[in-house]
Scaffold this motif. Structure first.
Motif, mmCIF file in Angstrom:
data_model
loop_
_atom_site.group_PDB
_atom_site.id
_atom_site.type_symbol
_atom_site.label_atom_id
_atom_site.label_comp_id
_atom_site.label_asym_id
_atom_site.label_seq_id
_atom_site.Cartn_x
_atom_site.Cartn_y
_atom_site.Cartn_z
ATOM 1 N N GLN A 105 38.102 -26.271 -16.374
ATOM 2 C CA GLN A 105 37.082 -26.861 -17.232
ATOM 3 C C GLN A 105 36.371 -28.038 -16.568
ATOM 4 O OE1 GLN A 105 39.348 -27.721 -20.766
ATOM 5 N NE2 GLN A 105 38.848 -25.737 -21.702
ATOM 6 N N GLN A 106 37.053 -28.717 -15.668
ATOM 7 C CA GLN A 106 36.468 -29.886 -15.009
ATOM 8 C C GLN A 106 35.756 -29.547 -13.700
ATOM 9 O OE1 GLN A 106 36.397 -32.784 -16.598
ATOM 10 N NE2 GLN A 106 37.493 -31.784 -18.255
ATOM 11 N N SER A 107 35.862 -28.322 -13.240
ATOM 12 C CA SER A 107 35.290 -27.928 -11.961
ATOM 13 C C SER A 107 33.774 -27.749 -12.065
ATOM 14 C CB SER A 107 35.933 -26.629 -11.480
ATOM 15 O OG SER A 107 35.293 -26.151 -10.339
ATOM 16 N N LYS A 108 33.046 -28.567 -11.297
ATOM 17 C CA LYS A 108 31.584 -28.462 -11.306
ATOM 18 C C LYS A 108 31.120 -27.186 -10.607
ATOM 19 C CE LYS A 108 30.889 -33.412 -11.557
ATOM 20 N NZ LYS A 108 30.401 -34.627 -10.895
ATOM 21 N N ALA A 109 31.832 -26.792 -9.550
ATOM 22 C CA ALA A 109 31.460 -25.573 -8.819
ATOM 23 C C ALA A 109 31.613 -24.342 -9.710
ATOM 24 C CB ALA A 109 32.328 -25.436 -7.571
ATOM 25 N N LEU A 110 32.663 -24.313 -10.491
ATOM 26 C CA LEU A 110 32.891 -23.182 -11.399
ATOM 27 C C LEU A 110 31.826 -23.138 -12.498
ATOM 28 C CD1 LEU A 110 34.681 -20.790 -12.143
ATOM 29 C CD2 LEU A 110 36.085 -22.348 -13.481
ATOM 30 N N LYS A 111 31.474 -24.313 -13.029
ATOM 31 C CA LYS A 111 30.425 -24.360 -14.051
ATOM 32 C C LYS A 111 29.096 -23.858 -13.503
ATOM 33 C CE LYS A 111 32.349 -28.083 -16.850
ATOM 34 N NZ LYS A 111 32.194 -29.471 -17.310
ATOM 35 N N ALA A 112 28.789 -24.242 -12.276
ATOM 36 C CA ALA A 112 27.531 -23.802 -11.657
ATOM 37 C C ALA A 112 27.528 -22.293 -11.453
ATOM 38 C CB ALA A 112 27.334 -24.520 -10.326
ATOM 39 N N LEU A 113 28.677 -21.757 -11.055
ATOM 40 C CA LEU A 113 28.758 -20.301 -10.858
ATOM 41 C C LEU A 113 28.608 -19.550 -12.177
ATOM 42 C CD1 LEU A 113 31.646 -19.888 -8.271
ATOM 43 C CD2 LEU A 113 29.250 -19.303 -7.955
ATOM 44 N N LEU A 114 29.198 -20.065 -13.230
ATOM 45 C CA LEU A 114 29.138 -19.378 -14.523
ATOM 46 C C LEU A 114 27.730 -19.386 -15.117
ATOM 47 C CD1 LEU A 114 32.494 -20.539 -16.147
ATOM 48 C CD2 LEU A 114 31.952 -18.312 -15.175
ATOM 49 N N GLU A 115 26.942 -20.388 -14.773
ATOM 50 C CA GLU A 115 25.575 -20.456 -15.278
ATOM 51 C C GLU A 115 24.615 -19.567 -14.502
ATOM 52 O OE1 GLU A 115 24.657 -24.601 -15.184
ATOM 53 O OE2 GLU A 115 25.986 -25.060 -16.864
ATOM 54 N N LYS A 116 25.037 -19.116 -13.326
ATOM 55 C CA LYS A 116 24.197 -18.263 -12.484
ATOM 56 C C LYS A 116 24.096 -16.856 -13.059
ATOM 57 C CE LYS A 116 23.661 -18.384 -7.554
ATOM 58 N NZ LYS A 116 24.305 -18.335 -6.260
ATOM 59 N N ASP A 117 22.908 -16.255 -12.986
ATOM 60 C CA ASP A 117 22.721 -14.900 -13.506
ATOM 61 C C ASP A 117 23.125 -13.832 -12.499
ATOM 62 O OD1 ASP A 117 21.854 -15.690 -15.993
ATOM 63 O OD2 ASP A 117 19.745 -15.794 -15.368
ATOM 64 N N ASN A 118 22.609 -13.923 -11.282
ATOM 65 C CA ASN A 118 22.893 -12.921 -10.261
ATOM 66 C C ASN A 118 23.862 -13.496 -9.229
ATOM 67 O OD1 ASN A 118 21.078 -11.149 -11.444
ATOM 68 N ND2 ASN A 118 19.351 -12.057 -10.346
ATOM 69 N N TRP A 119 24.974 -12.804 -9.063
ATOM 70 C CA TRP A 119 26.007 -13.277 -8.135
ATOM 71 C C TRP A 119 25.939 -12.505 -6.826
ATOM 72 C CZ3 TRP A 119 31.404 -14.814 -10.236
ATOM 73 C CH2 TRP A 119 31.261 -15.746 -11.257
ATOM 74 N N THR A 120 26.237 -13.214 -5.747
ATOM 75 C CA THR A 120 26.338 -12.584 -4.433
ATOM 76 C C THR A 120 27.823 -12.520 -4.056
ATOM 77 O OG1 THR A 120 26.188 -14.690 -3.270
ATOM 78 C CG2 THR A 120 24.110 -13.552 -3.728
ATOM 79 N N GLU A 121 28.076 -11.949 -2.897
ATOM 80 C CA GLU A 121 29.469 -11.887 -2.414
ATOM 81 C C GLU A 121 30.027 -13.288 -2.194
ATOM 82 O OE1 GLU A 121 31.763 -9.454 -1.805
ATOM 83 O OE2 GLU A 121 30.401 -8.122 -2.880
#
Length: 82
Positions: A55-71
């Motif tokens: 819950q405190q991870s900024k990197a994880l929050k940024a990834l979850l907000e992204k629509d299209n994911w890459t490898e």
């Protein structure tokens, strides 16, 4: 043999089958209730720590907000969860 002996024999056989059924139940996973409580508390604390870190991870929050994911995003996610 008389009727009474037959009935007693059947009762003994039924009692033996019940004992076998009770003996074949699964053995307990833990050695004692105290051990079970300690292990469950440890796993719960570990879960709470991982939840807090996620819950405190900024990197994880940024990834979850992204629509299209890459490898690379998938690899970042896996690395952040370790």
């Amino acid at each position: 043999m008389n009727k009474k002996q037959f009935l007693n024999t059947y009762k003994k056989i039924d009692a033996l089958e019940k004992k076998k059924a009770q003996a074949s139940e699964k053995p307990t996973l833990y050695r004692s209730e105290h051990d079970e409580r300690l292990i469950k508390d440890f796993h719960y604390a570990k879960f709470q720590k991982n939840l807090h870190n996620a819950q405190q991870s900024k990197a994880l929050k940024a990834l979850l907000e992204k629509d299209n994911w890459t490898e690379e995003d998938t690899e970042k996610l896996l690395n952040s969860l370790r």
